[in-house]
Motif scaffolding. Sequence first.
Motif, mmCIF file in Angstrom:
data_model
loop_
_atom_site.group_PDB
_atom_site.id
_atom_site.type_symbol
_atom_site.label_atom_id
_atom_site.label_comp_id
_atom_site.label_asym_id
_atom_site.label_seq_id
_atom_site.Cartn_x
_atom_site.Cartn_y
_atom_site.Cartn_z
ATOM 1 N N UNK A 514 0.318 4.577 -2.058
ATOM 2 C CA UNK A 514 0.886 3.555 -1.189
ATOM 3 C C UNK A 514 2.103 2.960 -1.906
ATOM 4 N N UNK A 515 3.287 3.192 -1.362
ATOM 5 C CA UNK A 515 4.531 2.763 -1.994
ATOM 6 C C UNK A 515 4.820 1.316 -1.583
ATOM 7 N N UNK A 516 4.976 0.434 -2.610
ATOM 8 C CA UNK A 516 5.264 -0.974 -2.381
ATOM 9 C C UNK A 516 6.374 -1.418 -3.341
ATOM 10 N N UNK A 517 6.939 -2.575 -3.039
ATOM 11 C CA UNK A 517 7.951 -3.165 -3.896
ATOM 12 C C UNK A 517 7.367 -4.397 -4.583
ATOM 13 N N UNK A 518 7.663 -4.510 -5.870
ATOM 14 C CA UNK A 518 7.214 -5.675 -6.623
ATOM 15 C C UNK A 518 8.175 -6.846 -6.396
ATOM 16 N N UNK A 560 -1.946 -6.135 3.780
ATOM 17 C CA UNK A 560 -2.388 -7.183 2.852
ATOM 18 C C UNK A 560 -2.045 -6.815 1.419
ATOM 19 N N UNK A 561 -2.347 -5.575 1.011
ATOM 20 C CA UNK A 561 -2.080 -5.167 -0.366
ATOM 21 C C UNK A 561 -0.583 -5.139 -0.647
ATOM 22 N N UNK A 562 0.219 -4.765 0.327
ATOM 23 C CA UNK A 562 1.671 -4.748 0.138
ATOM 24 C C UNK A 562 2.195 -6.160 -0.111
#
Length: 838
Positions: A514-518, A560-562
């Motif tokens: 799952x690709x997300x941005x910090x 939610x996790x993103x």
Amino acid sequence: YSLYINFLSKIDMSKNNNNEKMNGIYGDEEINLIDLKPADEEVEENVSGEEDDGSINMDFDKLKFIENPVEELSSNRLPQTLSDCVGYMDTLPLLAPNADQSNPQTIVDMINSVAASDESASDESAIAGAVPRKTLHHDAFGAFGHTVRTGCISFYKKFETVYAAPEGRWWIWDPLANWMNGGKNVSLDQDVIRMNDDQVLIIRIIEGNVGLITIQGVHHLLDVGTHVFNSGTVKYFGPKNLANSNYMNHGPYHYVNVPRGKNAKVWALVESVREKALVPRLIKEGEHFIRSTFFKFEGMVNISDEYIGHDSIHILNVVKGRVAKANCDNEPRLFGEGLHIIESPNFSFMGMESISMDNLCISHGTITILQVPRGKIALLWKSNQPCLIDRPGLYEFNSNDVFFKEFVDSSARYIELGAKKVIQVYTGEVGITYDRGHLKILENGHHVIDNSTHIFERFLSTKQRSIRLISYTANHKIGKTQQLAKNKMSGKASYYDTEDPAHPNTLGDDSDLLVCETKDLVKVGVRADVFYSIVDPEKCIQTLNTDELEDLVRETAVSTLTNIIRSTALNQIAQSRQISASESEVVADAAIVDGEGEVADVSAVSYFFDRAHDEFMLKLHEDFVSRYGVDIANIRLESFKIMDTELANEIAQNCLTTAHVENQLSNLQGQNLIATTKEKTAADCEKIKALAEATALQTRSDAENSRRIEAAKAEAEAQRCRTIIQAQAEADAILCKAKAEAEALRLKAAAEAERASLLSQTPLGQQEALFQIYADMVKSSNEGVDKVVYMDPSVNKDSTFALGSLNGLNRDLHAMSKLGIVAENMDNRTDDSALDMP
């Protein structure tokens, strides 16, 4: 024909037993039918179930609708010969030969003769009663005439009358007679000799054959030998080999040779008291002869054939393990093992049916036989009512109202027959049904529904499931929707029961990240799984489409996790050491208590994965339970990956260096541990060895000491007496010697005391005594000295290694004198204290 038995009337059991019924066959306690309703009166039914010992009775011989052979109707009672038929003969009427092949003169005589003219005589007697006629040939003279060779005859004629001349030389004197063309020296070694359009016919029949002729249209059979005919009314049809043919006929004459293992199907004329009738018959092996124009041969059949049918005669040879199906007088009938003989013009054989575990249902017309084994349930319709039979045993029905559908496994989860439904709901799932459109949830257990408006839809699993958090594309969602529609059309309950090749459910490599941005805009991939289960099926079904539940959980969890990762910096994520949080810990804050009892806030140092887990569960757990009846049990964060390649490589290089150092440190620690362990092991071995040796030595020493003690005791006892005597003597000697020495010392001491007293009375004497003592001291201190070191006395006056000087000697003497004075004072003080004591 009158000897035939009407087998049909004697074995028609179904007509006589139509009104028989077995007691208790419809009760649940007897055959355990599920809601089986009583049958009508015309329905015949029989049950053969479990015995008293629990075994299953599968004896087909006891079934009512399977007919067993009737002993009095065996094949021995069936007419199998032609002895009672019109025209029966014990043998064929063969014409005996009228000439001798070895004697040509007999052949010539028969040709040159005339048959009897009595019209009343039979053909055989006419042939036997031939009269010789006058011949026209005579013996020739010289070289004239015609010579007939040996084994031949010659033919001549006059006015179309044929004559024959035997072996010899002949002369014909009659000018109207002449030798026939082709008639000279005709060899007799031929089977057929024909002259002048069969006016003369010579026939030779060899062994195993019969000759077929007609004399003036009447059929005759020729026996073995030579036959001569000169009437011109005989027609020869050739020989017939009886050994190589099963059937031969010539006009009214019939010959049937039935080989072993076969029957011949024939028609013969049978004459009774009032009439004659042409009847079918199966004749047995052997030779049969008959003269009848009504006789007809239809062929051979094998006795071992399952079915032998010849018009109204029917033979069924049913082997063990099979049942014959037939229709007789428009009624279905089943025949069991054995030989069945039936005579009926209205009979049709429908084939054989095997009795085995692969064929549990035998159906023929209105007759149905069910073989219900353990683990199977029979589904059938009876009087338009669904019936389910689950008790093992044999069941037979004879009714138009019984229709068997199929067998199903008793372990089947869903069984449906009409309005009746049997549903088995396993633990960990529920059954979804609708009763008149209202949702009904079936808990785990066995459920029986007998209502056409109560519809079962499918099973819904309440077990915990896990899904990988992945952001699917629009193409995948479209493909999933299409596949779901296909599954519903094919009867499958869910999209997840199968996998669409065009849109697979499983992904590999990094595609499941799952690709997300910090928070600092660094793209990271997180591999995470969410665990969920349905805790309130009714609320879940009423709230949403359960086929879309997984998508709802996935999309909500991804969102939610993103958001959680987007609010976290990269360095905070890297602080985490644990990648999975405990399911039981759902806390909002973390705190620690120090030694003084004060609460210190440690949320700043809590690991990212723990914090993400807690925040995720806090947002979704209670919300999903209250809204959808779905329990979000846990989220497992397995790993994450930095998607920026350059940044990831830089961090990876640093990690490799750190790992290399830690690896070396671990190796050194391991080597140290190994060496320490080896030394410790060696020391333990040596210790054990020394302890063993000490124990052995102690044992040997104890034994030796015991031996020595015993010996010493004996020696000491012997020595004691001697020692006492010797000691007494030595004591006396020592006592005398001691007294002498004591006296000498006393005298010496007295002398020295007197000398010391004299010396002490003058200072010079005192100094001399001191000098003598000091000289003895120096002398004693320098004993054993190998080297002498000279030192300046002015430099180190107080050294113990310095040589004695006058100054030092004076000081020492002064000190020693003081010692003497102190000693005297001490003696005086002691004496005074003694005097003062009472």
